[in-house]
Design an enzyme around this catalytic site. Structure first.
Site, PDB file in Angstrom:
ATOM      1  CD  GLU A  11      -2.313   1.083   2.543  1.00 55.55           C
ATOM      2  OE1 GLU A  11      -2.574  -0.051   3.211  1.00 55.55           O
ATOM      3  OE2 GLU A  11      -3.150   2.263   3.184  1.00 55.55           O
ATOM      4  CG  ASP A 198     -10.250 -10.679   9.104  1.00 54.28           C
ATOM      5  OD1 ASP A 198      -9.479 -10.016   8.793  1.00 54.28           O
ATOM      6  OD2 ASP A 198     -10.811 -10.557  10.214  1.00 54.28           O
TER       7      ASP A 198
END
Ligand code: ADE
Length: 230
Positions: A11, A198
């Site tokens: 990122e 998640d």
């Protein structure tokens, strides 16, 4: 100056690619990349994992680079059935779900001898981040609410339920509150932007790797949309 703390190397690398880099400085084993990003003076850095790394990183951004805005991006586990993998959570506030001085009469989560249980994000930044995400990533849902941080990867239904019962947060991760506390102590503004990877339960480790690339793409798009309006 805007400090951008990314949890994931990929990122940070993606942001550096579009940044006009002016200086690269190493401190506390972290590489701070200073330059112009989307027309704004910014420093991009990967803090490493956990609240201590995050707090150290935030303090260096304030001290050495005079950051007055801190943006923390990364991934998080969802604590709310409405929030799916791939959705984005923007913090209204952040706290330490693993702080416990209840023995001394403090509410669970509150750092003893500090005045607040949770550290409020900058309202204007939150609003801008929500608008930026709706523009940059119209294919996903945006939620605003509390972020719970702890030095634990949550992958158990029981631990997850306990965090929800104690704090009613939207997501759980491992750095945000460290940055939020540093922002609070230094009186600078901050916002946490987290893509859900998640469900913070027994399925957590399965979902995590598959989602990472998509999460990075979303958060990079969001940051690019947000920076020009800060
Ligand atoms: N970051 C992403 N998912 C997480 C989880 N389940 N617990 C802690 N940090 C996370």
């Amino acid at each position: 100056m805007i400090g951008i703390i990314g949890a994931m190397e990929e990122e940070v690398a993606a942001l550096k690619e579009v940044m006009e880099v002016q200086e690269t400085v190493e401190q506390a084993s972290m590489v701070f990349c200073r330059g112009i990003l989307c027309g704004k003076e910014a420093v991009v850095v990967r803090s490493g994992i956990g609240k201590v790394n995050a707090g150290i990183c935030a303090q260096i951004l304030v001290d050495r680079f005079h950051a007055d805005v801190l943006i923390n991006t990364g991934i998080a586990g969802s604590l709310d059935a409405r929030i799916d993998i791939g959705d984005m959570v923007i913090s209204t506030d952040a706290l330490h779900h693993d702080m416990d001085a209840t023995q001394f009469g403090y509410p669970v989560g509150q750092v003893p001898r500090m005045e607040v249980l949770s550290f409020a994000a900058d309202k204007e930044l939150v609003k801008k981040a929500v608008e930026a995400n709706e523009k940059a990533n119209p294919d996903i849902h945006t939620f605003t609410g509390r972020v719970a941080s702890g030095d634990q990867f949550i992958a158990s239904k029981e631990v997850k339920e306990n965090i929800v019962k104690n704090f009613q947060p939207l997501c759980v991760e491992m750095e945000g509150a460290g940055i939020a506390q540093a922002a609070y102590l230094n009186k600078v503004s901050y916002v946490i932007i987290r893509a859900i990877s998640d469900k913070a339960d027994n399925s957590a480790t399965m979902d995590y790797p598959a989602f990472e690339r998509q999460a990075i793409a979303h958060s990079v798009r969001l940051v690019k949309e947000l920076l020009p309006v800060i």
